[in-house]
Design an enzyme around this catalytic site. Structure first.
Site, short mmCIF file in Angstrom:
data_model
loop_
_atom_site.label_atom_id
_atom_site.label_comp_id
_atom_site.label_asym_id
_atom_site.label_seq_id
_atom_site.Cartn_x
_atom_site.Cartn_y
_atom_site.Cartn_z
N GLY A 1 0.85 -1.19 0.00
CA GLY A 1 0.00 0.00 0.00
C GLY A 1 0.88 1.23 0.00
O GLY A 1 2.07 1.14 0.27
N CYS B 1 5.20 -6.25 1.69
CA CYS B 1 5.58 -4.84 1.75
C CYS B 1 4.87 -4.13 2.90
O CYS B 1 5.13 -4.46 4.06
CB CYS B 1 5.31 -4.21 0.37
SG CYS B 1 6.20 -2.67 0.17
N TYR B 2 3.94 -3.22 2.62
CA TYR B 2 3.22 -2.55 3.72
C TYR B 2 2.56 -3.59 4.63
O TYR B 2 2.53 -3.42 5.86
CB TYR B 2 2.17 -1.60 3.15
CG TYR B 2 1.40 -0.82 4.19
CD1 TYR B 2 2.00 0.23 4.86
CD2 TYR B 2 0.09 -1.15 4.51
CE1 TYR B 2 1.30 0.95 5.83
CE2 TYR B 2 -0.62 -0.44 5.48
CZ TYR B 2 -0.01 0.61 6.13
OH TYR B 2 -0.70 1.30 7.09
N HIS C 1 8.05 -7.78 -3.82
CA HIS C 1 6.74 -8.08 -4.39
C HIS C 1 6.79 -9.41 -5.15
O HIS C 1 7.32 -9.45 -6.26
CB HIS C 1 6.29 -6.94 -5.32
CG HIS C 1 5.88 -5.73 -4.56
ND1 HIS C 1 4.59 -5.55 -4.10
CD2 HIS C 1 6.61 -4.68 -4.13
CE1 HIS C 1 4.54 -4.42 -3.43
NE2 HIS C 1 5.74 -3.87 -3.42
N GLU D 1 4.37 -10.90 -6.54
CA GLU D 1 3.31 -11.01 -7.53
C GLU D 1 3.68 -10.45 -8.91
O GLU D 1 3.00 -10.71 -9.88
CB GLU D 1 2.03 -10.31 -7.02
CG GLU D 1 2.08 -8.79 -6.88
CD GLU D 1 2.74 -8.30 -5.60
OE1 GLU D 1 3.48 -9.06 -4.96
OE2 GLU D 1 2.52 -7.12 -5.23
N SER E 1 -24.60 -8.60 -26.16
CA SER E 1 -23.94 -7.74 -27.14
C SER E 1 -23.15 -8.56 -28.15
O SER E 1 -22.74 -8.04 -29.18
CB SER E 1 -22.97 -6.81 -26.42
OG SER E 1 -21.92 -7.58 -25.85
N GLY E 2 -22.91 -9.84 -27.81
CA GLY E 2 -22.04 -10.64 -28.66
C GLY E 2 -20.62 -10.68 -28.12
O GLY E 2 -19.78 -11.41 -28.62
N GLY E 3 -20.35 -9.88 -27.10
CA GLY E 3 -19.03 -9.91 -26.44
C GLY E 3 -18.93 -11.16 -25.58
O GLY E 3 -19.94 -11.81 -25.28
N VAL E 4 -17.70 -11.46 -25.16
CA VAL E 4 -17.50 -12.71 -24.43
C VAL E 4 -18.22 -12.71 -23.07
O VAL E 4 -18.82 -13.71 -22.66
CB VAL E 4 -15.98 -13.06 -24.30
CG1 VAL E 4 -15.22 -12.00 -23.55
CG2 VAL E 4 -15.78 -14.42 -23.66
N ASP E 5 -18.23 -11.57 -22.39
CA ASP E 5 -18.82 -11.54 -21.04
C ASP E 5 -20.32 -11.82 -21.07
O ASP E 5 -20.82 -12.70 -20.36
CB ASP E 5 -18.59 -10.19 -20.35
CG ASP E 5 -17.13 -9.80 -20.35
OD1 ASP E 5 -16.29 -10.69 -20.55
OD2 ASP E 5 -16.84 -8.60 -20.16
N SER E 6 -21.05 -11.05 -21.90
CA SER E 6 -22.51 -11.25 -21.89
C SER E 6 -22.86 -12.61 -22.48
O SER E 6 -23.83 -13.25 -22.04
CB SER E 6 -23.24 -10.11 -22.61
OG SER E 6 -22.92 -10.06 -23.98
N LYS F 1 -11.21 -11.41 -16.63
CA LYS F 1 -11.51 -11.60 -18.05
C LYS F 1 -10.93 -12.91 -18.62
O LYS F 1 -11.61 -13.66 -19.30
CB LYS F 1 -10.96 -10.42 -18.84
CG LYS F 1 -11.36 -10.42 -20.29
CD LYS F 1 -12.45 -9.43 -20.51
CE LYS F 1 -12.97 -9.42 -21.91
NZ LYS F 1 -14.16 -8.56 -21.99
#
Ligand code: XMP
Length: 519
Positions: free
Chosen positions: A61, A88-89, A176, A178, A230-235, A375
Protein backbone atom coordinates in the site's frame (compact mmCIF):
# COMPACT_ATOMS: atom_id res chain seq x y z
CA UNK A 1 -28.08 -11.07 -5.62
CA UNK A 2 -27.19 -14.43 -7.02
CA UNK A 3 -23.70 -15.67 -7.01
CA UNK A 4 -21.77 -18.84 -6.96
CA UNK A 5 -18.34 -18.41 -5.51
CA UNK A 6 -15.89 -21.05 -4.67
CA UNK A 7 -17.19 -24.52 -4.09
CA UNK A 8 -13.96 -25.31 -2.26
CA UNK A 9 -13.12 -24.74 1.33
CA UNK A 10 -9.61 -23.54 0.57
CA UNK A 11 -10.23 -19.83 0.29
CA UNK A 12 -7.48 -17.25 0.62
CA UNK A 13 -8.49 -13.73 1.65
CA UNK A 14 -6.38 -10.89 0.29
CA UNK A 15 -6.66 -7.77 2.40
CA UNK A 16 -6.19 -4.65 0.31
CA UNK A 17 -4.29 -1.74 1.82
CA UNK A 18 -4.39 0.28 -1.41
CA UNK A 19 -1.80 -1.59 -3.47
CA UNK A 20 -1.73 -1.03 -7.21
CA UNK A 21 -0.81 -4.70 -7.46
CA UNK A 22 -3.70 -6.20 -5.52
CA UNK A 23 -5.48 -7.64 -8.57
CA UNK A 24 -2.19 -9.14 -9.66
CA UNK A 25 -1.85 -10.93 -6.32
CA UNK A 26 -5.34 -12.38 -6.82
CA UNK A 27 -4.54 -13.52 -10.34
CA UNK A 28 -1.34 -15.25 -9.20
CA UNK A 29 -3.15 -17.04 -6.37
CA UNK A 30 -5.84 -18.25 -8.77
CA UNK A 31 -3.21 -19.33 -11.30
CA UNK A 32 -2.04 -21.72 -8.58
CA UNK A 33 -5.54 -23.21 -8.51
CA UNK A 34 -6.54 -21.59 -5.23
CA UNK A 35 -9.69 -19.49 -4.95
CA UNK A 36 -9.25 -16.05 -3.43
CA UNK A 37 -11.11 -12.81 -3.03
CA UNK A 38 -9.97 -9.28 -2.30
CA UNK A 39 -11.38 -7.45 0.71
CA UNK A 40 -10.87 -3.76 1.49
CA UNK A 41 -9.02 -3.32 4.80
CA UNK A 42 -12.15 -1.65 6.18
CA UNK A 43 -14.54 -4.41 5.03
CA UNK A 44 -16.97 -5.60 7.72
CA UNK A 45 -15.34 -8.49 9.64
CA UNK A 46 -18.49 -10.61 9.14
CA UNK A 47 -17.81 -10.67 5.39
CA UNK A 48 -14.41 -12.19 5.96
CA UNK A 49 -15.79 -14.60 8.57
CA UNK A 50 -18.38 -15.80 6.08
CA UNK A 51 -15.62 -16.41 3.52
CA UNK A 52 -13.73 -18.46 6.18
CA UNK A 53 -10.26 -18.20 4.68
CA UNK A 54 -7.53 -20.74 5.39
CA UNK A 55 -4.94 -17.98 5.00
CA UNK A 56 -4.53 -14.23 4.67
CA UNK A 57 -2.36 -12.28 2.26
CA UNK A 58 -1.86 -8.64 3.25
CA UNK A 59 -1.20 -6.43 0.24
CA UNK A 60 1.23 -3.57 -0.02
CA UNK A 61 0.00 0.00 0.00
CA UNK A 62 1.08 3.59 -0.49
CA UNK A 63 1.06 4.52 3.22
CA UNK A 64 3.75 4.48 5.86
CA UNK A 65 2.70 2.75 9.08
CA UNK A 66 3.46 6.07 10.81
CA UNK A 67 1.17 8.21 8.64
CA UNK A 68 -1.78 9.74 10.40
CA UNK A 69 -4.81 7.75 9.31
CA UNK A 70 -2.72 4.92 7.81
CA UNK A 71 -4.76 1.71 7.53
CA UNK A 72 -4.36 -0.62 10.52
CA UNK A 73 -4.24 -4.37 10.63
CA UNK A 74 -7.82 -5.60 11.19
CA UNK A 75 -7.95 -7.56 14.44
CA UNK A 76 -9.54 -10.63 12.82
CA UNK A 77 -6.32 -11.31 10.87
CA UNK A 78 -4.25 -12.35 13.87
CA UNK A 79 -7.34 -13.30 15.86
CA UNK A 80 -8.29 -16.01 13.37
CA UNK A 81 -5.15 -18.07 14.00
CA UNK A 82 -4.73 -18.95 10.31
CA UNK A 83 -1.44 -18.33 8.42
CA UNK A 84 -0.63 -14.80 7.27
CA UNK A 85 1.67 -13.53 4.51
CA UNK A 86 2.28 -9.78 4.58
CA UNK A 87 3.69 -8.16 1.46
CA UNK A 88 5.58 -4.84 1.75
CA UNK A 89 3.22 -2.55 3.72
CA UNK A 90 1.43 -5.72 4.82
CA UNK A 91 4.67 -7.04 6.29
CA UNK A 92 5.42 -3.74 8.02
CA UNK A 93 1.96 -3.67 9.58
CA UNK A 94 2.35 -7.23 10.77
CA UNK A 95 5.78 -6.50 12.26
CA UNK A 96 4.61 -3.31 13.95
CA UNK A 97 1.46 -4.89 15.32
CA UNK A 98 3.49 -7.68 16.92
CA UNK A 99 6.02 -5.37 18.60
CA UNK A 100 8.74 -5.04 15.94
CA UNK A 101 10.19 -1.74 14.79
CA UNK A 102 9.60 -0.19 11.38
CA UNK A 103 11.94 2.65 10.41
CA UNK A 104 11.52 5.26 7.70
CA UNK A 105 14.34 5.05 5.15
CA UNK A 106 16.13 8.07 3.72
CA UNK A 107 15.68 6.70 0.18
CA UNK A 108 12.92 4.73 -1.40
CA UNK A 109 14.20 1.46 -2.78
CA UNK A 110 12.60 0.84 -6.14
CA UNK A 111 13.70 -1.72 -8.68
CA UNK A 112 15.45 -5.07 -8.96
CA UNK A 113 17.47 -6.64 -6.14
CA UNK A 114 19.02 -10.01 -5.37
CA UNK A 115 17.43 -11.91 -2.53
CA UNK A 116 19.71 -14.16 -0.48
CA UNK A 117 18.13 -16.76 1.74
CA UNK A 118 19.48 -16.86 5.26
CA UNK A 119 17.40 -19.84 6.24
CA UNK A 120 17.07 -22.88 4.03
CA UNK A 121 14.52 -24.63 6.21
CA UNK A 122 11.55 -22.34 5.93
CA UNK A 123 8.64 -23.90 4.00
CA UNK A 124 8.08 -20.45 2.44
CA UNK A 125 11.28 -20.83 0.40
CA UNK A 126 11.26 -24.61 -0.04
CA UNK A 127 12.83 -25.78 -3.29
CA UNK A 128 13.96 -22.30 -4.23
CA UNK A 129 17.57 -21.38 -5.04
CA UNK A 130 19.61 -19.68 -2.31
CA UNK A 131 19.66 -16.48 -4.41
CA UNK A 132 17.11 -15.08 -6.82
CA UNK A 133 15.93 -11.83 -8.40
CA UNK A 134 13.16 -9.86 -6.70
CA UNK A 135 11.41 -6.52 -7.23
CA UNK A 136 11.50 -3.95 -4.46
CA UNK A 137 9.32 -0.91 -4.01
CA UNK A 138 9.30 0.49 -0.49
CA UNK A 139 10.29 3.37 1.75
CA UNK A 140 10.07 2.00 5.30
CA UNK A 141 11.97 -1.05 6.56
CA UNK A 142 11.59 -3.48 9.42
CA UNK A 143 14.66 -2.88 11.62
CA UNK A 144 13.75 -4.86 14.76
CA UNK A 145 12.01 -8.19 14.56
CA UNK A 146 8.94 -8.93 16.63
CA UNK A 147 9.37 -11.68 19.25
CA UNK A 148 9.30 -15.18 17.79
CA UNK A 149 10.39 -14.06 14.28
CA UNK A 150 13.56 -14.85 12.34
CA UNK A 151 15.10 -13.22 9.30
CA UNK A 152 14.53 -15.57 6.35
CA UNK A 153 16.19 -13.56 3.58
CA UNK A 154 18.06 -10.31 2.93
CA UNK A 155 19.10 -8.06 0.06
CA UNK A 156 22.00 -5.58 -0.05
CA UNK A 157 19.65 -2.80 0.99
CA UNK A 158 17.30 -4.61 3.32
CA UNK A 159 18.58 -6.86 6.06
CA UNK A 160 15.00 -7.96 6.67
CA UNK A 161 13.72 -8.78 3.19
CA UNK A 162 11.70 -11.73 4.47
CA UNK A 163 10.77 -12.69 8.00
CA UNK A 164 8.83 -15.50 9.57
CA UNK A 165 7.49 -17.01 12.76
CA UNK A 166 7.19 -20.68 11.78
CA UNK A 167 5.36 -21.58 14.96
CA UNK A 168 2.47 -19.15 14.38
CA UNK A 169 2.80 -19.42 10.57
CA UNK A 170 3.20 -15.67 10.14
CA UNK A 171 5.40 -14.41 7.30
CA UNK A 172 6.38 -11.15 5.69
CA UNK A 173 8.05 -10.23 2.40
CA UNK A 174 9.57 -6.85 1.73
CA UNK A 175 9.67 -7.58 -2.02
CA UNK A 176 6.74 -8.08 -4.39
CA UNK A 177 6.29 -11.77 -5.29
CA UNK A 178 3.31 -11.01 -7.53
CA UNK A 179 5.06 -8.95 -10.25
CA UNK A 180 6.77 -10.45 -13.31
CA UNK A 181 10.06 -8.89 -12.22
CA UNK A 182 10.14 -11.45 -9.40
CA UNK A 183 10.20 -14.54 -11.63
CA UNK A 184 10.22 -17.00 -8.70
CA UNK A 185 7.58 -15.02 -6.82
CA UNK A 186 4.83 -17.39 -7.83
CA UNK A 187 6.78 -20.25 -6.20
CA UNK A 188 6.92 -18.28 -2.95
CA UNK A 189 3.15 -17.73 -3.09
CA UNK A 190 2.59 -21.37 -3.98
CA UNK A 191 4.72 -22.44 -0.99
CA UNK A 192 2.70 -20.21 1.28
CA UNK A 193 -0.60 -21.65 0.08
CA UNK A 194 0.37 -25.30 -0.34
CA UNK A 195 2.99 -25.86 2.37
CA UNK A 196 1.88 -23.35 4.99
CA UNK A 197 -1.92 -23.05 4.53
CA UNK A 198 -2.38 -26.65 3.35
CA UNK A 199 -4.19 -25.83 0.10
CA UNK A 200 -4.34 -28.42 -2.69
CA UNK A 201 -4.85 -26.18 -5.72
CA UNK A 202 -7.92 -27.82 -7.21
CA UNK A 203 -9.86 -24.68 -8.06
CA UNK A 204 -10.41 -23.89 -11.75
CA UNK A 205 -12.46 -21.08 -13.34
CA UNK A 206 -14.70 -23.79 -14.77
CA UNK A 207 -15.49 -24.91 -11.20
CA UNK A 208 -17.86 -21.96 -11.35
CA UNK A 209 -20.09 -23.36 -14.01
CA UNK A 210 -21.72 -26.20 -12.10
CA UNK A 211 -22.16 -24.24 -8.88
CA UNK A 212 -23.38 -21.13 -10.71
CA UNK A 213 -25.98 -23.13 -12.66
CA UNK A 214 -27.20 -24.69 -9.43
CA UNK A 215 -27.37 -21.35 -7.55
CA UNK A 216 -29.23 -19.62 -10.40
CA UNK A 217 -31.74 -22.46 -10.71
CA UNK A 218 -32.53 -22.25 -6.98
CA UNK A 219 -32.85 -18.49 -6.99
CA UNK A 220 -34.90 -17.99 -10.14
CA UNK A 221 -37.28 -20.87 -9.48
CA UNK A 222 -40.02 -20.75 -12.14
CA UNK A 223 -39.53 -17.03 -12.89
CA UNK A 224 -38.16 -15.40 -16.04
CA UNK A 225 -34.97 -13.47 -16.72
CA UNK A 226 -33.72 -11.10 -19.42
CA UNK A 227 -30.17 -10.49 -20.56
CA UNK A 228 -28.73 -7.71 -22.67
CA UNK A 229 -26.61 -9.60 -25.18
CA UNK A 230 -23.94 -7.74 -27.14
CA UNK A 231 -22.04 -10.64 -28.66
CA UNK A 232 -19.03 -9.91 -26.44
CA UNK A 233 -17.50 -12.71 -24.43
CA UNK A 234 -18.82 -11.54 -21.04
CA UNK A 235 -22.51 -11.25 -21.89
CA UNK A 236 -22.41 -14.40 -24.03
CA UNK A 237 -20.80 -16.51 -21.28
CA UNK A 238 -23.19 -15.08 -18.67
CA UNK A 239 -26.23 -15.78 -20.89
CA UNK A 240 -25.06 -19.32 -21.66
CA UNK A 241 -24.63 -20.16 -17.98
CA UNK A 242 -28.08 -18.79 -17.15
CA UNK A 243 -29.62 -20.59 -20.11
CA UNK A 244 -28.19 -23.85 -18.79
CA UNK A 245 -29.93 -23.12 -15.51
CA UNK A 246 -33.38 -21.97 -16.66
CA UNK A 247 -33.54 -22.74 -20.39
CA UNK A 248 -35.94 -20.66 -22.46
CA UNK A 249 -37.22 -18.76 -19.48
CA UNK A 250 -34.18 -16.60 -20.27
CA UNK A 251 -34.78 -14.12 -23.07
CA UNK A 252 -31.75 -12.34 -24.47
CA UNK A 253 -32.24 -8.93 -26.02
CA UNK A 254 -29.76 -7.90 -28.67
CA UNK A 255 -30.13 -4.20 -29.41
CA UNK A 256 -28.50 -3.03 -32.62
CA UNK A 257 -27.75 0.62 -31.95
CA UNK A 258 -26.46 1.15 -35.47
CA UNK A 259 -22.94 1.63 -34.14
CA UNK A 260 -21.71 -1.91 -34.79
CA UNK A 261 -18.83 -2.97 -37.02
CA UNK A 262 -19.17 -4.29 -40.58
CA UNK A 263 -21.54 -7.33 -40.65
CA UNK A 264 -21.42 -7.53 -36.85
CA UNK A 265 -25.19 -7.76 -36.30
CA UNK A 266 -25.58 -10.62 -38.81
CA UNK A 267 -22.56 -12.48 -37.47
CA UNK A 268 -23.78 -12.14 -33.89
CA UNK A 269 -27.26 -13.37 -34.75
CA UNK A 270 -25.81 -16.35 -36.53
CA UNK A 271 -23.59 -17.18 -33.53
CA UNK A 272 -26.54 -16.83 -31.11
CA UNK A 273 -28.61 -19.26 -33.20
CA UNK A 274 -25.85 -21.83 -32.98
CA UNK A 275 -25.70 -21.41 -29.22
CA UNK A 276 -29.40 -22.13 -28.92
CA UNK A 277 -30.04 -18.87 -27.08
CA UNK A 278 -33.52 -17.41 -27.14
CA UNK A 279 -32.81 -13.99 -28.67
CA UNK A 280 -35.02 -11.02 -29.44
CA UNK A 281 -33.32 -8.80 -32.03
CA UNK A 282 -34.15 -5.11 -32.04
CA UNK A 283 -32.85 -2.96 -34.84
CA UNK A 284 -32.97 0.50 -33.29
CA UNK A 285 -30.31 2.05 -35.55
CA UNK A 286 -32.54 4.86 -36.83
CA UNK A 287 -33.56 5.91 -33.36
CA UNK A 288 -29.93 6.15 -32.17
CA UNK A 289 -28.72 7.95 -35.29
CA UNK A 290 -31.50 10.55 -35.03
CA UNK A 291 -30.67 11.15 -31.37
CA UNK A 292 -26.98 11.59 -32.23
CA UNK A 293 -27.53 14.06 -35.05
CA UNK A 294 -25.31 17.13 -34.69
CA UNK A 295 -23.70 15.91 -31.44
CA UNK A 296 -19.90 16.16 -31.28
CA UNK A 297 -19.06 16.13 -27.57
CA UNK A 298 -17.86 12.61 -26.62
CA UNK A 299 -19.45 12.53 -23.17
CA UNK A 300 -22.75 13.78 -24.57
CA UNK A 301 -22.65 11.04 -27.20
CA UNK A 302 -22.16 8.44 -24.48
CA UNK A 303 -25.02 9.86 -22.40
CA UNK A 304 -27.40 9.84 -25.37
CA UNK A 305 -26.48 6.28 -26.33
CA UNK A 306 -26.86 5.09 -22.73
CA UNK A 307 -30.26 6.75 -22.40
CA UNK A 308 -31.62 5.44 -25.70
CA UNK A 309 -30.33 1.97 -24.95
CA UNK A 310 -32.15 1.88 -21.65
CA UNK A 311 -35.39 3.02 -23.27
CA UNK A 312 -35.22 0.37 -25.97
CA UNK A 313 -34.25 -2.35 -23.52
CA UNK A 314 -36.99 -1.38 -21.08
CA UNK A 315 -39.73 -1.39 -23.65
CA UNK A 316 -38.64 -4.79 -25.00
CA UNK A 317 -38.42 -6.25 -21.48
CA UNK A 318 -41.91 -4.95 -20.66
CA UNK A 319 -43.32 -6.77 -23.66
CA UNK A 320 -42.23 -10.04 -22.05
CA UNK A 321 -44.56 -9.56 -19.09
CA UNK A 322 -43.37 -10.09 -15.55
CA UNK A 323 -39.61 -10.58 -15.62
CA UNK A 324 -38.03 -10.14 -12.20
CA UNK A 325 -34.41 -10.99 -13.07
CA UNK A 326 -31.74 -9.30 -15.16
CA UNK A 327 -28.52 -11.07 -16.17
CA UNK A 328 -25.38 -8.97 -16.39
CA UNK A 329 -21.85 -9.93 -17.37
CA UNK A 330 -20.20 -7.88 -14.60
CA UNK A 331 -16.59 -8.95 -13.98
CA UNK A 332 -14.51 -9.00 -10.80
CA UNK A 333 -12.39 -5.92 -11.64
CA UNK A 334 -15.62 -3.83 -11.87
CA UNK A 335 -16.68 -5.13 -8.49
CA UNK A 336 -13.28 -4.42 -6.94
CA UNK A 337 -13.17 -0.97 -8.47
CA UNK A 338 -16.54 0.06 -7.14
CA UNK A 339 -15.97 -1.30 -3.63
CA UNK A 340 -12.23 -0.76 -3.36
CA UNK A 341 -10.15 1.30 -0.99
CA UNK A 342 -10.41 5.08 -0.97
CA UNK A 343 -7.24 5.59 -3.01
CA UNK A 344 -8.69 3.66 -5.93
CA UNK A 345 -12.19 4.97 -6.15
CA UNK A 346 -11.04 8.47 -7.04
CA UNK A 347 -9.62 8.27 -10.55
CA UNK A 348 -12.13 7.45 -13.25
CA UNK A 349 -10.98 8.81 -16.52
CA UNK A 350 -14.01 8.30 -18.76
CA UNK A 351 -17.59 7.41 -18.05
CA UNK A 352 -17.29 3.70 -18.69
CA UNK A 353 -20.93 2.92 -18.39
CA UNK A 354 -21.32 -0.42 -19.99
CA UNK A 355 -24.30 0.22 -22.21
CA UNK A 356 -26.10 -2.55 -20.33
CA UNK A 357 -26.40 -0.32 -17.22
CA UNK A 358 -30.01 0.09 -16.17
CA UNK A 359 -31.77 2.53 -13.89
CA UNK A 360 -32.66 1.62 -10.29
CA UNK A 361 -36.40 2.01 -10.84
CA UNK A 362 -36.40 -1.05 -13.13
CA UNK A 363 -36.35 -3.06 -9.89
CA UNK A 364 -34.78 -6.05 -11.57
CA UNK A 365 -32.96 -8.44 -9.32
CA UNK A 366 -29.49 -9.01 -10.69
CA UNK A 367 -27.92 -12.27 -11.75
CA UNK A 368 -24.19 -11.73 -12.16
CA UNK A 369 -22.60 -15.14 -12.63
CA UNK A 370 -19.16 -13.77 -13.53
CA UNK A 371 -18.75 -11.22 -10.80
CA UNK A 372 -15.87 -13.08 -9.15
CA UNK A 373 -13.95 -13.79 -12.35
CA UNK A 374 -11.23 -12.00 -14.28
CA UNK A 375 -11.51 -11.60 -18.05
CA UNK A 376 -9.05 -14.38 -18.88
CA UNK A 377 -10.92 -16.69 -16.51
CA UNK A 378 -14.19 -15.86 -18.29
CA UNK A 379 -12.55 -16.82 -21.56
CA UNK A 380 -11.55 -20.16 -20.01
CA UNK A 381 -15.14 -20.67 -18.85
CA UNK A 382 -16.23 -19.87 -22.43
CA UNK A 383 -13.97 -22.66 -23.69
CA UNK A 384 -15.41 -25.02 -21.07
CA UNK A 385 -18.92 -24.12 -22.27
CA UNK A 386 -17.78 -24.97 -25.83
CA UNK A 387 -18.52 -21.46 -27.11
CA UNK A 388 -17.07 -20.79 -30.57
CA UNK A 389 -13.49 -19.50 -30.64
CA UNK A 390 -14.37 -16.15 -32.30
CA UNK A 391 -16.64 -15.31 -29.36
CA UNK A 392 -14.25 -16.54 -26.68
CA UNK A 393 -11.33 -14.60 -28.13
CA UNK A 394 -13.31 -11.52 -29.16
CA UNK A 395 -11.66 -8.18 -28.51
CA UNK A 396 -13.25 -5.80 -26.04
CA UNK A 397 -15.60 -3.47 -27.91
CA UNK A 398 -17.02 -0.40 -26.19
CA UNK A 399 -20.72 -0.41 -25.40
CA UNK A 400 -21.23 2.87 -27.32
CA UNK A 401 -19.62 1.14 -30.31
CA UNK A 402 -18.20 3.04 -33.23
CA UNK A 403 -19.49 6.32 -31.75
CA UNK A 404 -16.32 6.50 -29.63
CA UNK A 405 -14.20 5.86 -32.73
CA UNK A 406 -15.69 8.67 -34.80
CA UNK A 407 -14.28 12.00 -33.74
CA UNK A 408 -17.01 14.55 -34.30
CA UNK A 409 -20.54 13.89 -35.49
CA UNK A 410 -21.76 10.33 -35.94
CA UNK A 411 -23.73 10.04 -39.19
CA UNK A 412 -24.37 7.29 -41.76
CA UNK A 413 -21.60 8.52 -44.03
CA UNK A 414 -19.00 8.56 -41.24
CA UNK A 415 -20.13 5.12 -40.06
CA UNK A 416 -19.82 3.70 -43.56
CA UNK A 417 -16.27 5.08 -43.97
CA UNK A 418 -15.17 3.81 -40.57
CA UNK A 419 -16.71 0.36 -41.05
CA UNK A 420 -14.87 -0.18 -44.29
CA UNK A 421 -11.53 1.04 -42.95
CA UNK A 422 -11.96 -0.99 -39.75
CA UNK A 423 -12.71 -4.18 -41.68
CA UNK A 424 -9.41 -3.75 -43.55
CA UNK A 425 -7.45 -3.19 -40.32
CA UNK A 426 -8.97 -6.19 -38.58
CA UNK A 427 -8.74 -8.59 -41.50
CA UNK A 428 -5.12 -7.67 -42.21
CA UNK A 429 -3.95 -7.98 -38.60
CA UNK A 430 -5.86 -11.20 -38.00
CA UNK A 431 -4.71 -12.49 -41.39
CA UNK A 432 -1.10 -11.86 -40.39
CA UNK A 433 -1.67 -14.21 -37.44
CA UNK A 434 -1.31 -11.44 -34.86
CA UNK A 435 -4.90 -11.59 -33.63
CA UNK A 436 -3.99 -13.21 -30.31
CA UNK A 437 -0.84 -11.22 -29.66
CA UNK A 438 -2.43 -7.81 -30.11
CA UNK A 439 -5.07 -7.05 -27.49
CA UNK A 440 -7.13 -4.64 -29.56
CA UNK A 441 -6.82 -3.29 -33.09
CA UNK A 442 -9.18 -1.01 -34.93
CA UNK A 443 -9.58 2.09 -37.08
CA UNK A 444 -10.57 5.56 -35.91
CA UNK A 445 -12.17 8.16 -38.14
CA UNK A 446 -10.61 11.50 -37.25
CA UNK A 447 -12.27 14.81 -37.90
CA UNK A 448 -9.23 16.02 -39.81
CA UNK A 449 -9.19 16.41 -43.58
CA UNK A 450 -5.94 16.83 -45.45
CA UNK A 451 -4.78 17.44 -49.00
CA UNK A 452 -3.72 14.53 -51.15
CA UNK A 453 -3.20 13.63 -54.74
CA UNK A 454 -4.86 10.70 -56.42
CA UNK A 455 -4.25 10.11 -60.10
CA UNK A 456 -4.06 13.60 -61.48
CA UNK A 457 -6.48 15.18 -59.05
CA UNK A 458 -6.06 16.98 -55.82
CA UNK A 459 -8.11 15.48 -52.98
CA UNK A 460 -9.22 16.91 -49.66
CA UNK A 461 -10.32 13.94 -47.61
CA UNK A 462 -10.42 12.28 -44.22
CA UNK A 463 -7.57 10.89 -42.13
CA UNK A 464 -7.98 7.40 -40.69
CA UNK A 465 -5.93 6.52 -37.61
CA UNK A 466 -4.99 2.91 -36.92
CA UNK A 467 -4.79 1.84 -33.28
CA UNK A 468 -3.26 -1.46 -32.19
CA UNK A 469 -2.17 -2.13 -28.62
CA UNK A 470 -0.85 -4.96 -26.53
CA UNK A 471 -2.25 -5.23 -23.02
CA UNK A 472 -3.07 -7.72 -20.27
CA UNK A 473 -6.24 -6.15 -19.02
CA UNK A 474 -6.86 -2.86 -20.83
CA UNK A 475 -5.81 -0.89 -17.74
CA UNK A 476 -2.41 -0.15 -19.25
CA UNK A 477 -1.36 -0.78 -22.83
CA UNK A 478 1.62 -0.47 -25.16
CA UNK A 479 1.25 0.45 -28.81
CA UNK A 480 1.91 -2.62 -30.91
CA UNK A 481 5.06 -2.73 -33.01
CA UNK A 482 3.38 -4.08 -36.12
CA UNK A 483 5.56 -5.25 -39.01
CA UNK A 484 6.11 -2.44 -41.50
CA UNK A 485 4.95 -4.42 -44.50
CA UNK A 486 1.67 -5.11 -42.71
CA UNK A 487 1.24 -1.40 -41.95
CA UNK A 488 2.00 -0.59 -45.56
CA UNK A 489 -0.66 -3.03 -46.76
CA UNK A 490 -3.26 -1.62 -44.36
CA UNK A 491 -2.50 1.92 -45.46
CA UNK A 492 -2.59 1.29 -49.19
CA UNK A 493 -5.74 -0.81 -49.00
CA UNK A 494 -7.55 1.87 -46.99
CA UNK A 495 -6.68 4.78 -49.30
CA UNK A 496 -7.40 2.70 -52.40
CA UNK A 497 -10.59 1.02 -51.26
CA UNK A 498 -12.32 3.40 -48.86
CA UNK A 499 -13.91 6.41 -50.56
CA UNK A 500 -13.27 9.71 -48.84
CA UNK A 501 -9.97 8.73 -47.17
CA UNK A 502 -6.61 9.88 -48.48
CA UNK A 503 -4.31 9.48 -45.47
CA UNK A 504 -3.63 6.86 -42.80
CA UNK A 505 -1.68 7.48 -39.59
CA UNK A 506 -0.56 5.03 -36.89
CA UNK A 507 -1.06 5.86 -33.22
CA UNK A 508 2.25 5.40 -31.35
CA UNK A 509 1.15 6.35 -27.85
CA UNK A 510 0.81 3.97 -24.94
CA UNK A 511 -1.69 4.04 -22.09
CA UNK A 512 -0.96 5.97 -19.95
CA UNK A 513 -0.67 8.79 -20.98
CA UNK A 514 -3.22 8.08 -23.75
CA UNK A 515 -6.26 5.87 -23.52
CA UNK A 516 -6.94 2.96 -25.88
CA UNK A 517 -10.03 4.53 -27.46
CA UNK A 518 -9.77 8.00 -28.97
CA UNK A 519 -13.32 9.19 -28.17
P1 XMP B 1 -9.76 3.27 -22.60
O1 XMP B 1 -10.16 3.96 -23.86
O2 XMP B 1 -10.30 3.95 -21.37
O3 XMP B 1 -10.44 1.82 -22.67
O4 XMP B 1 -8.28 3.05 -22.49
C1 XMP B 1 -10.07 0.72 -21.87
C2 XMP B 1 -10.81 -0.48 -22.38
O5 XMP B 1 -12.22 -0.32 -22.19
C3 XMP B 1 -12.90 -0.37 -23.43
N1 XMP B 1 -13.97 0.63 -23.37
C4 XMP B 1 -15.24 0.35 -23.04
N2 XMP B 1 -15.86 -0.81 -22.73
N3 XMP B 1 -17.91 0.32 -22.47
C5 XMP B 1 -17.18 -0.81 -22.46
O6 XMP B 1 -17.75 -1.88 -22.19
C6 XMP B 1 -17.38 1.52 -22.75
O7 XMP B 1 -18.04 2.53 -22.75
C7 XMP B 1 -15.97 1.54 -23.06
N4 XMP B 1 -15.08 2.52 -23.39
C8 XMP B 1 -13.88 1.94 -23.57
C9 XMP B 1 -11.85 -0.09 -24.47
O8 XMP B 1 -12.19 -0.63 -25.74
C10 XMP B 1 -10.64 -0.73 -23.85
O9 XMP B 1 -10.64 -2.14 -24.04
Amino acid sequence: MIDARSNQNENIAIIDFGSQYVQLIARRVRECGVYCEIFAHHAPPEEIAEFSPVGFILSGGPSSVYDAGAPRLPSYVLGSGVPVLGICYGMQLLAQELGGVVTGAAHREYGPATLRLSDNHSPLFAELPSEFAVWMSHGDKVTDLPKGFRILASTDNALVAALGDEERKLYGLQFHPEVVHTPRGIDVLRNFMFRVCGCHGNWRPASFVASAVEAIRRQVGQDKAVCGLSGGVDSTVAATIVQRAIGDRLTCIFVNHGLLRLNEAEENLDAFRHLGLNVVYVDASQRFLSALEGVVDPEQKRRIIGREFIRVFESEAQRLGNVPFLVQGTLYPDVIESSGTESKTAARIKTHHNVGGLPDDMRFRLIEPLKYLFKDEVRRVGVELALPEPIVQRQPFPGPGLAVRIIGEVNPQALETLRQADAIVTSEIAGAGLGREVWQYFAVLTNIRTVGVMGDSRTYSHVIAVRAVSSQDGMTANWAHLPHDLMARISSRIVNQVPGVNRVVYDITSKPPSTIEWE
